[in-house]
Design an enzyme around this catalytic site. Structure first.
Site, PDB file in Angstrom:
ATOM      1  N   LYS A  79       0.604  -1.266   0.063  1.00 23.10           N
ATOM      2  CA  LYS A  79       0.134   0.018   0.141  1.00 23.10           C
ATOM      3  C   LYS A  79       0.929   1.353   0.101  1.00 23.10           C
ATOM      4  CE  LYS A  79      -4.480  -1.403   0.091  1.00 23.10           C
ATOM      5  NZ  LYS A  79      -5.557  -0.719  -0.587  1.00 23.10           N
TER       6      LYS A  79
ATOM      7  N   SER B  50       0.622  -9.937  -0.507  1.00 21.05           N
ATOM      8  CA  SER B  50       0.607  -8.507  -0.401  1.00 21.05           C
ATOM      9  C   SER B  50       0.609  -7.914   0.829  1.00 21.05           C
ATOM     10  CB  SER B  50      -0.924  -8.162  -0.972  1.00 21.05           C
ATOM     11  OG  SER B  50      -1.765  -8.601  -0.109  1.00 21.05           O
TER      12      SER B  50
END
Length: 419
Positions: A57, A312
């Site tokens: 992110k 992720s």
């Protein structure tokens, strides 16, 4: 609908790559021998769990905030996040000396809240609101409008999507062969749309597979409907992907670039987390393990192929590990809960232990449901098996012994009340 190339282009991703090269880690792309052997293919892991804030992110957050004008920076920013986007925004704002109000759900794991405060320091204020990302999002948008702050969207923003697309640049730079499949988790859709824009633009033959948790499959619902929809209810367990409504721009991109979408049970995600930790020493959070969990579904398709799975994020709260183990055991058919009505006579419990339990079965929970009758009567019994094939013989023995029982694993309402 506008053409994807008019919204987020490969050139945008390459510009983001240059902007981020001294900010983010160029994370490793590692061949996983254990998964490769299991699925008879070559599995590579893109290790975004080793990123600066232990999540991809930071890429989108920094790229987006770096495009703000000086006037926008001076006013400050606001965002909503279940954890990882918040850390990216916090890290960026501290680095660029920008103030930020960060809204997070009350259900966010403590580990993620603490990390946001750590990365942001005095530049950020964490505000806990609502029980889901979507409720926190509404509060953040309203607050930003009221106070004139720029809202940094976690996924529905072209600069954010371009930042996430830099993962695709690194994958194709680092691998020395053509890629047959790329698996990536979906929350709001920023990762898969950015990744897909670059991967499909450079390697059109590569199949892009999105992965969602069963309890929050908002992209699948949107694709089936042909437009973005809002789910009435979601599970927040896979917190990084617990989104009721995917972004409009990610949806536009995903419906053109996604080859398939896989929905995986939360229990399968937990099994993947535990195996990654026990066999590879990789700490993956629930959303981070979605791509691995999908391999089981796709095992026939990927045999003999080259596969990339994006891990992720690795922001996993150690306090949740016991719950993850429990969910994994239930999903694998190794743990079963029953309400058992023991006969009103002496030695009923002893007979159950001697005649019903198998040699490898283990009672892991026993609790009488009536406080006024603890010697006999209905009890909640949790039984852990050595292998799932022991389940049918256990049930058969209960039936042969005339045991009155109710299995509650398949009754979500009763299960959530008692377990």
């Amino acid at each position: 609908m506008k053409d994807v190339k008019e919204r987020v282009k490969i050139e945008d991703i390459l510009v983001a790559q240059q902007k981020l090269k001294d900010i983010v880690n160029h994370t490793p792309l590692q061949r996983d021998s254990i998964l490769s052997e299991r699925y008879e293919c070559d599995v590579y892991l893109k290790r975004e769990d080793l990123q600066v804030v232990r999540s991809f992110k930071i890429r989108g957050a920094y790229n987006c905030i770096s495009h703000l004008t000086e006037e926008e920076r001076s006013r400050g920013v606001v965002c909503a996040s279940a954890g990882n986007h918040a850390q990216g925004v916090a890290y960026t704002c501290r680095k660029l000396n920008i103030s930020a109000k960060i809204f997070m759900p009350n259900t966010t794991p403590n580990q993620k809240v603490s990390q946001v405060r750590f990365f942001g320091g005095s530049s950020v204020e964490v505000i806990l609101r609502g029980d889901t990302f979507d409720s926190s999002y509404s509060e953040a948008v309203a607050y930003g409008e009221q106070h004139g702050l720029t809202f940094i969207h976690p996924f529905d923003n072209p600069h954010v999507i371009a930042g996430q697309g830099t993962i695709g640049v690194e994958i194709l730079q680092d691998i020395n062969r053509s890629v047959d499949y790329v698996f990536a988790g979906i929350g709001g859709g920023g990762l898969v749309s950015g990744l897909g824009t670059y991967i499909k633009g450079v390697s059109p033959a590569t199949k892009l597979i999105g992965v969602e948790p069963f309890g929050a499959a908002s992209m699948k619902a949107a694709l089936e409907e042909g437009s973005v929809v809002t789910l009435s209810q979601i599970s927040s367990f896979v917190d990084g992907a617990a989104v009721k409504r995917v972004g409009a721009l990610p949806f536009d991109i995903a419906q053109q670039l996604l080859d398939d979408i896989v929905v995986v049970p939360e229990g399968q995600v937990c099994t993947s987390i535990l195996e990654l930790y026990n066999k590879n020493a990789i700490v993956a959070e629930p959303a981070g393990a979605l791509s691995i969990a999908a391999l089981e579904t796709y095992q026939e398709h990927i045999r003999g192929k080259t596969v990339v799975c994006v891990i992720s994020g690795g922001n996993n709260d150690i306090e949740r590990m016991q719950e993850m183990k429990e969910r994994s055991l239930i999903h694998e058919g190794l743990k079963h809960y029953f309400i058992i009505a023991f006969p009103q006579r002496p030695r009923a419990l002893r007979e159950f232990l001697d005649r019903v339990l198998g040699p490898n079965d283990d009672i892991t929970r026993f609790e009488y449901t009536k406080k006024s009758n603890k010697d006999n009567g209905p009890a909640l019994v949790g039984i852990e098996l050595k292998c799932k094939e022991d389940y049918a013989p256990l049930i058969l023995r209960m039936q042969e012994q005339g045991v009155q029982y109710m299995e509650i694993n398949q009754n979500p309402t009763l299960f959530n009340l008692l377990v």
